[in-house]
Structures are given as structure tokens and as C-alpha cells.
Design a protein around this motif. Structure first.
Motif, PDB file in Angstrom:
ATOM      1  N   UNK A 104       0.822  -1.217   0.000  1.00 24.67           N
ATOM      2  CA  UNK A 104       0.000   0.000   0.000  1.00 24.67           C
ATOM      3  C   UNK A 104       0.852   1.262   0.000  1.00 24.67           C
ATOM      4  N   UNK A 105       0.242   2.371  -0.373  1.00 26.21           N
ATOM      5  CA  UNK A 105       0.932   3.658  -0.396  1.00 26.21           C
ATOM      6  C   UNK A 105       1.523   3.986   0.972  1.00 26.21           C
ATOM      7  N   UNK A 106       2.606   4.733   0.971  1.00 25.15           N
ATOM      8  CA  UNK A 106       3.266   5.143   2.208  1.00 25.15           C
ATOM      9  C   UNK A 106       2.417   6.194   2.916  1.00 25.15           C
ATOM     10  N   UNK A 107       2.109   5.947   4.176  1.00 24.96           N
ATOM     11  CA  UNK A 107       1.338   6.886   4.989  1.00 24.96           C
ATOM     12  C   UNK A 107       2.272   7.611   5.959  1.00 24.96           C
ATOM     13  N   UNK A 108       1.757   8.655   6.591  1.00 25.32           N
ATOM     14  CA  UNK A 108       2.567   9.446   7.532  1.00 25.32           C
ATOM     15  C   UNK A 108       3.155   8.572   8.640  1.00 25.32           C
ATOM     16  N   UNK A 109       2.362   7.635   9.146  1.00 29.07           N
ATOM     17  CA  UNK A 109       2.841   6.768  10.229  1.00 29.07           C
ATOM     18  C   UNK A 109       4.013   5.903   9.797  1.00 29.07           C
ATOM     19  N   UNK A 110       4.107   5.605   8.501  1.00 30.27           N
ATOM     20  CA  UNK A 110       5.200   4.770   7.993  1.00 30.27           C
ATOM     21  C   UNK A 110       6.539   5.493   8.016  1.00 30.27           C
ATOM     22  N   UNK A 111       6.511   6.800   8.144  1.00 31.06           N
ATOM     23  CA  UNK A 111       7.750   7.583   8.069  1.00 31.06           C
ATOM     24  C   UNK A 111       8.515   7.591   9.380  1.00 31.06           C
ATOM     25  N   UNK A 112       7.857   7.278  10.486  1.00 35.29           N
ATOM     26  CA  UNK A 112       8.501   7.368  11.798  1.00 35.29           C
ATOM     27  C   UNK A 112       9.404   6.163  12.062  1.00 35.29           C
ATOM     28  N   UNK A 113      10.645   6.424  12.448  1.00 39.53           N
ATOM     29  CA  UNK A 113      11.634   5.370  12.703  1.00 39.53           C
ATOM     30  C   UNK A 113      11.592   4.952  14.165  1.00 39.53           C
ATOM     31  N   UNK A 114      11.283   3.680  14.393  1.00 37.89           N
ATOM     32  CA  UNK A 114      11.336   3.085  15.737  1.00 37.89           C
ATOM     33  C   UNK A 114      12.713   2.452  15.920  1.00 37.89           C
ATOM     34  N   UNK A 115      13.476   2.920  16.904  1.00 36.48           N
ATOM     35  CA  UNK A 115      14.821   2.371  17.114  1.00 36.48           C
ATOM     36  C   UNK A 115      14.820   1.077  17.921  1.00 36.48           C
ATOM     37  N   UNK A 116      13.662   0.700  18.455  1.00 37.75           N
ATOM     38  CA  UNK A 116      13.567  -0.561  19.178  1.00 37.75           C
ATOM     39  C   UNK A 116      13.311  -1.717  18.197  1.00 37.75           C
ATOM     40  N   UNK A 117      14.132  -1.726  17.160  1.00 37.05           N
ATOM     41  CA  UNK A 117      14.102  -2.775  16.140  1.00 37.05           C
ATOM     42  C   UNK A 117      15.537  -3.114  15.781  1.00 37.05           C
ATOM     43  N   UNK A 118      15.712  -4.043  14.861  1.00 35.54           N
ATOM     44  CA  UNK A 118      17.071  -4.417  14.475  1.00 35.54           C
ATOM     45  C   UNK A 118      17.715  -3.317  13.641  1.00 35.54           C
ATOM     46  N   UNK A 119      19.045  -3.297  13.640  1.00 36.03           N
ATOM     47  CA  UNK A 119      19.790  -2.324  12.841  1.00 36.03           C
ATOM     48  C   UNK A 119      19.463  -2.483  11.366  1.00 36.03           C
ATOM     49  N   UNK A 120      19.294  -3.708  10.917  1.00 35.01           N
ATOM     50  CA  UNK A 120      18.966  -3.960   9.516  1.00 35.01           C
ATOM     51  C   UNK A 120      17.610  -3.353   9.144  1.00 35.01           C
ATOM     52  N   UNK A 121      16.626  -3.511  10.010  1.00 35.41           N
ATOM     53  CA  UNK A 121      15.303  -2.933   9.742  1.00 35.41           C
ATOM     54  C   UNK A 121      15.366  -1.412   9.701  1.00 35.41           C
ATOM     55  N   UNK A 122      16.145  -0.825  10.608  1.00 36.67           N
ATOM     56  CA  UNK A 122      16.279   0.629  10.652  1.00 36.67           C
ATOM     57  C   UNK A 122      17.018   1.138   9.409  1.00 36.67           C
ATOM     58  N   UNK A 123      18.090   0.454   9.041  1.00 39.85           N
ATOM     59  CA  UNK A 123      18.859   0.781   7.840  1.00 39.85           C
ATOM     60  C   UNK A 123      17.950   0.758   6.602  1.00 39.85           C
ATOM     61  N   UNK A 124      17.149  -0.301   6.462  1.00 38.42           N
ATOM     62  CA  UNK A 124      16.233  -0.414   5.324  1.00 38.42           C
ATOM     63  C   UNK A 124      15.135   0.648   5.367  1.00 38.42           C
ATOM     64  N   UNK A 125      14.677   0.968   6.579  1.00 38.65           N
ATOM     65  CA  UNK A 125      13.630   1.980   6.742  1.00 38.65           C
ATOM     66  C   UNK A 125      14.126   3.333   6.236  1.00 38.65           C
ATOM     67  N   UNK A 126      15.320   3.716   6.651  1.00 38.10           N
ATOM     68  CA  UNK A 126      15.859   5.028   6.297  1.00 38.10           C
ATOM     69  C   UNK A 126      16.104   5.136   4.794  1.00 38.10           C
ATOM     70  N   UNK A 127      16.743   4.125   4.205  1.00 36.98           N
ATOM     71  CA  UNK A 127      17.042   4.202   2.767  1.00 36.98           C
ATOM     72  C   UNK A 127      15.800   3.932   1.918  1.00 36.98           C
TER      73      UNK A 127
END
Length: 314
Positions: A202-225
Motif C-alpha cells: 500500500x501507499x506510504x502513509x505518515x505513520x510509515x515515516x517514523x523510525x522506531x529504534x527498538x528494532x534491528x539495525x537492519x530494519x532501521x537501515x532499510x527503513x531510512x534508505x
């Protein structure tokens, strides 16, 4: 002579339109209406509408493509085929049934995976190793039509949604131009999708933009890029937003609370996660331009030791 209608809206579709018009001649371009853009909310035409004007092609921008008036407009051009690429509206059966050769879509994923409006973003966000472009016949169900052809590409560690977007747009252009002669001559193959393997993006929503750091480094890395450069991911510190654009996974592991700014580096600053630490390399403070993260932290040394996503003023 073949009558062709092209439907598309964002930058992704522009190279496809250009090459299609150059090789086959497009009679009508259909794009989304002009929308307010930026802080001044200036009414701005989408990228495809601008390109259609540059190329001197008839342009139509209906609010709803399924409206009877829109259907009649499409019929008036007597299209042999309708080609879409990131148009942004579902085509009703009334529209799908107009062209004798059907409606063909350039979709930025390896269908049936990543059906939906944000396949490029989601392929990176979900950590896929490869993606691609699928040329397909359109059906009533979203992105569920028969596959004509597809082409793959690896998702590199260095990829952002921006670099992958541009590569897939180029691949989409090539596969359409390669396969279109066979489609027009009714000589192409078509393979039904396996609905059991379908996933949705689905389309990216505002809530999808927020980075939760209580996840793995790989998930955070993928989220940011996966949201770089558009729409951009963000976190908060002292009640202020901080957009994040580039990061790197480190081999170190901190025992600090996930989201803690551990220390500055030559490239930026290190933040803890729930496994490996990440180094943040490029940011954008609220109301300012993008900047190297080392420049940001150099001017905000008091943030070291504080935790992202927590009201540190309380």
C-alpha cells in the motif's frame, strides 16, 4: 496507424512516455489533476502532464477516470491500446474494455509480489534482495492481470528508493519498447499470475515515516534508505523532528536503551538499536536543509546521551 493512449503521473512515468512517443506516437496523455505543492501550496502539474505539454501531446486530467464523462473522452480517441505506468487511479471495466488490444501496465515489481501503489518503497523496507519490472495486462483486480514479460534487478546495499526508482523506470521503458511490437501484432505471450503468491504494497502513509529504534539495525537501515529521498523518514528529539536520510550498520552492540545517541564520529553519530548500532550519516533538522550528520551533531553536542523518540525535556 495504432492509436495509443498513455496514462501516468509521477517522474517514474516520464522516460516511459518520452520513449513511447518517440517510437510509436502517443495520441493522448491522461494524468492526475494539478495539485497544491510546497509550503505556498502552489497548484502544480504532475511530471507527466508537464512532459506531455513539452511534447505537444493532447492532455486530459480528470479527477476520476471512471466518471462517465471521462469514459466518453477516452472512447473519443478510439484507442487500440491503453498503456499505463504509475497513473494512480484504478481503471473501471468501462475503461478497460475500450481498447481492442487491452490495457497494458508497467509495474515496478516482480508480480505477483508487491501489488499496489508503493512497490519500490516496500521492496527496500521489507529487505528484498531483488525486484524488477513487470509488463502486464490490466484486470479489474489491482495488479492481478496476466504477465506479458518481466525483468529483474538486484537491490544493492547502496540503493535508496531514489536510485532504485530511476533504475526501474529505465528498465520499464526498455521492456515496454521491446515487447510492444509483439503486443500490437497479437504475438506476445501472457501468463496468469498465481494469486496465492501475491503480496501487497500500500501507499506510504505518515505513520510509515517514523523510525522506531527498538528494532534491528537492519530494519532501521532499510527503513531510512527505503524512504530516501521521498517522503523521508524521521525521528524526534526534544520535541523536534529530525529527518534521517543515510545510515550504516556497525559491528558494535550497545547495552544502552535503543535510540540512545552514543557518540559522534567523523561521519556523523552512532545510535543504539535492539541489536547492532547504526551510524547516522545524513539528516535534516526541522526547517533546515539536508546536511551531513557530523555537522548536525557538532552543533548539538548536548544531544549525546539523549534518546530519540523520548521527550528529553521532561
Amino acid at each position: 496507424m495504432t492509436n495509443i493512449i498513455f496514462m501516468g503521473t509521477p517522474d517514474f512515468s516520464v522516460p516511459i512516455l518520452e520513449k513511447l512517443h518517440e517510437q510509436f506516437n502517443v495520441d493522448l496523455v491522461v494524468s492526475q489533476p494539478d495539485r497544491p505543492v510546497g509550503r505556498k501550496r502552489k497548484l502544480t502539474p504532475p511530471a507527466v502532464a508537464k512532459k506531455a505539454a513539452d511534447l505537444g501531446i493532447d492532455l486530459y486530467q480528470p479527477e476520476k477516470i471512471s466518471h462517465p464523462e471521462s469514459v466518453e473522452k477516452i472512447k473519443s480517441y478510439n484507442p487500440d491500446i491503453i498503456i499505463t505506468a504509475a497513473y494512480g487511479q484504478l481503471l473501471s471495466e468501462d475503461v478497460l474494455n475500450i481498447p481492442e488490444l487491452g490495457c497494458v501496465n508497467v509495474h515496478a515489481s516482480l508480480l505477483p509480489k508487491h501489488r499496489g501503489g508503493a512497490p519500490i518503497h516496500r521492496s527496500i523496507l521489507e529487505g528484498d534482495k531483488e525486484t524488477g519490472v513487470t509488463l502486464m495486462y490490466m484486470a479489474k483486480e489491482l495488479d492481478a492481470g496476466d504477465i506479458i514479460a518481466s525483468v529483474k534487478t538486484d537491490i544493492l546495499e547502496s540503493d535508496t528508493v531514489g536510485t532504485l526508482h530511476d533504475r526501474l523506470s529505465e528498465l520499464g521503458t526498455k521492456i515496454l519498447i521491446k515487447e510492444l511490437p509483439a503486443i500490437l501484432n497479437k504475438e506476445n505471450s501472457r501468463t496468469p499470475q498465481n494469486d496465492a503468491d501475491a503480496t501487497f504494497s500500500p501507499n506510504i502513509e505518515k505513520d510509515d515515516e517514523y523510525v522506531e529504534f527498538n528494532r534491528s539495525a537492519r530494519e532501521i537501515f532499510n527503513h531510512i534508505r527505503g524512504l530516501n529521498p521521498f517522503p523521508g523518514s524521521y525521528t524526534t528529539i526534544n520535541g523536534q523532528r529530525l529527518k534521517l536520510y543515510l545510515s550504516k550498520i556497525l559491528k558494535s552492540k550497545s547495552k544502552e536503551t535503543p535510540g540512545t545517541i552514543l557518540k559522534d564520529t567523523k561521519g556523523g553519530f552512532i545510535v543504539s538499536t535492539n541489536d547492532y548500532d547504526v551510524e547516522i550519516l545524513e539528516v535534516q533538522p526541522s526547517g533546515r536543509k539536508r546536511m551531513p550528520a557530523f555537522q548536525f551533531i557538532e552543533n548539538n553536542q548536548s544531544l549525546i546521551g539523549q534518546v530519540f523518540g523520548v521527550d528529553n525535556d521532561s
